[in-house]
Write a protein that holds these residues in place. Structure first.
Motif, PDB file in Angstrom:
ATOM      1  N   ASP A   1      -5.808   0.494  -2.481  1.00  0.00           N
ATOM      2  CA  ASP A   1      -6.057   0.197  -1.067  1.00  0.00           C
ATOM      3  C   ASP A   1      -7.348  -0.593  -0.881  1.00  0.00           C
ATOM      4  O   ASP A   1      -7.392  -1.531  -0.083  1.00  0.00           O
ATOM      5  CB  ASP A   1      -6.122   1.481  -0.239  1.00  0.00           C
TER       6      ASP A   1
ATOM      7  N   LYS B   1       0.454  14.451  -1.246  1.00  0.00           N
ATOM      8  CA  LYS B   1       1.063  14.194  -2.553  1.00  0.00           C
ATOM      9  C   LYS B   1       1.362  15.486  -3.318  1.00  0.00           C
ATOM     10  O   LYS B   1       2.149  15.486  -4.248  1.00  0.00           O
ATOM     11  CB  LYS B   1       0.148  13.300  -3.397  1.00  0.00           C
TER      12      LYS B   1
ATOM     13  N   ASP C   1      -3.974   5.071  -5.693  1.00  0.00           N
ATOM     14  CA  ASP C   1      -3.673   4.430  -4.418  1.00  0.00           C
ATOM     15  C   ASP C   1      -4.927   4.074  -3.633  1.00  0.00           C
ATOM     16  O   ASP C   1      -4.978   3.046  -2.964  1.00  0.00           O
ATOM     17  CB  ASP C   1      -2.726   5.291  -3.581  1.00  0.00           C
TER      18      ASP C   1
ATOM     19  N   SER D   1      -0.424   5.845   4.109  1.00  0.00           N
ATOM     20  CA  SER D   1      -1.019   4.652   3.498  1.00  0.00           C
ATOM     21  C   SER D   1      -0.633   3.392   4.274  1.00  0.00           C
ATOM     22  O   SER D   1      -1.474   2.539   4.572  1.00  0.00           O
ATOM     23  CB  SER D   1      -0.569   4.546   2.042  1.00  0.00           C
TER      24      SER D   1
ATOM     25  N   LYS E   1      -3.389  11.964   3.049  1.00  0.00           N
ATOM     26  CA  LYS E   1      -2.486  11.282   2.120  1.00  0.00           C
ATOM     27  C   LYS E   1      -2.589  11.915   0.739  1.00  0.00           C
ATOM     28  O   LYS E   1      -1.578  12.184   0.088  1.00  0.00           O
ATOM     29  CB  LYS E   1      -2.827   9.787   2.055  1.00  0.00           C
ATOM     30  N   GLN E   2      -3.806  12.184   0.289  1.00  0.00           N
ATOM     31  CA  GLN E   2      -4.002  12.803  -1.025  1.00  0.00           C
ATOM     32  C   GLN E   2      -3.417  14.218  -1.042  1.00  0.00           C
ATOM     33  O   GLN E   2      -2.769  14.620  -2.000  1.00  0.00           O
ATOM     34  CB  GLN E   2      -5.483  12.828  -1.398  1.00  0.00           C
TER      35      GLN E   2
ATOM     36  N   SER F   1       0.828  -1.199   0.000  1.00  0.00           N
ATOM     37  CA  SER F   1       0.000   0.000   0.000  1.00  0.00           C
ATOM     38  C   SER F   1       0.867   1.255   0.000  1.00  0.00           C
ATOM     39  O   SER F   1       0.596   2.216  -0.738  1.00  0.00           O
ATOM     40  CB  SER F   1      -0.928  -0.003   1.225  1.00  0.00           C
TER      41      SER F   1
ATOM     42  N   ALA G   1       1.216   4.187  -2.922  1.00  0.00           N
ATOM     43  CA  ALA G   1       0.971   5.605  -2.623  1.00  0.00           C
ATOM     44  C   ALA G   1       2.028   6.513  -3.234  1.00  0.00           C
ATOM     45  O   ALA G   1       1.790   7.714  -3.409  1.00  0.00           O
ATOM     46  CB  ALA G   1       0.904   5.815  -1.114  1.00  0.00           C
TER      47      ALA G   1
ATOM     48  N   ALA H   1       2.705  10.540   2.088  1.00  0.00           N
ATOM     49  CA  ALA H   1       1.590   9.753   1.562  1.00  0.00           C
ATOM     50  C   ALA H   1       1.844   8.260   1.767  1.00  0.00           C
ATOM     51  O   ALA H   1       0.934   7.518   2.157  1.00  0.00           O
ATOM     52  CB  ALA H   1       1.377  10.054   0.080  1.00  0.00           C
ATOM     53  N   ALA H   2       3.069   7.829   1.531  1.00  0.00           N
ATOM     54  CA  ALA H   2       3.413   6.417   1.727  1.00  0.00           C
ATOM     55  C   ALA H   2       3.268   6.034   3.200  1.00  0.00           C
ATOM     56  O   ALA H   2       2.739   4.964   3.530  1.00  0.00           O
ATOM     57  CB  ALA H   2       4.836   6.141   1.242  1.00  0.00           C
TER      58      ALA H   2
END
Length: 159
Positions: free
Chosen positions: A42, A114, A38, A128, A110-111, A26, A30, A124-125
């Motif tokens: 997910d 980015k 992603d 995730s 997370k979005q 995941s 991301a 983000a990683a």
């Protein structure tokens, strides 16, 4: 449903390893800079992960349906007392999306992360990875508690 607490603990550890592996996948997904990819990944990862965890614990929809009426009823009481919606049921896309909404703030951040060059991808990683791990481990604990209580009730009834 004859399982010992020791066997149950082994399954729990196997599932934690599985969750850790899927969480890294995941996180890797991301890092791909395509909006929404992603989240779709997910949902797919979590759907398969929930199915695999249920299967390892013997708590798939099919497994529960095969139990005798008394055992099945006892399991449903325990499952409903824990408030789990993913044990003994088909892990539909809708159920997974509801579970992901539990960590919705993380998914939104997370979005947004980015959009920050370089650092954003790492953030983000991390988000995730954390969200996948949280949801997976929560489901493992739910499955573990259901079966632990069922085993304890069975042992108490045998005495």
């Amino acid at each position: 449903m004859k399982m010992t607490l020791t066997e149950l603990e082994v399954i729990r550890q196997e599932c934690r390893t599985l969750v850790n592996q899927r969480s890294w996948i995941s996180a890797a997904t991301a890092t791909i800079p395509l909006p929404g990819l992603d989240v779709g990944a997910d949902v797919a990862l979590m759907t398969r992960l929930i199915e695999q965890i249920n299967q390892k614990f013997g708590l798939t929809e099919h497994d529960v349906a095969q139990l005798d009426d008394q055992t099945r009823q006892r399991l449903w009481v325990i499952i409903s007392s824990l408030g789990s919606s993913m044990i003994g049921r088909y892990a539909s896309k809708e159920l997974i999306i509801l579970a992901l909404k539990r960590v919705g703030v993380r998914m939104v951040s997370k979005q947004a992360a980015k959009l920050i060059p370089l650092l954003g991808t790492a953030l983000a990683a991390g988000v995730s990875y954390g969200a996948m791990r949280y949801l997976g481990n929560s489901h493992i604990e739910d499955c573990y508690q259901v079966l632990k209580q069922a085993i304890e009730q069975e042992q108490a009834a045998d005495k």
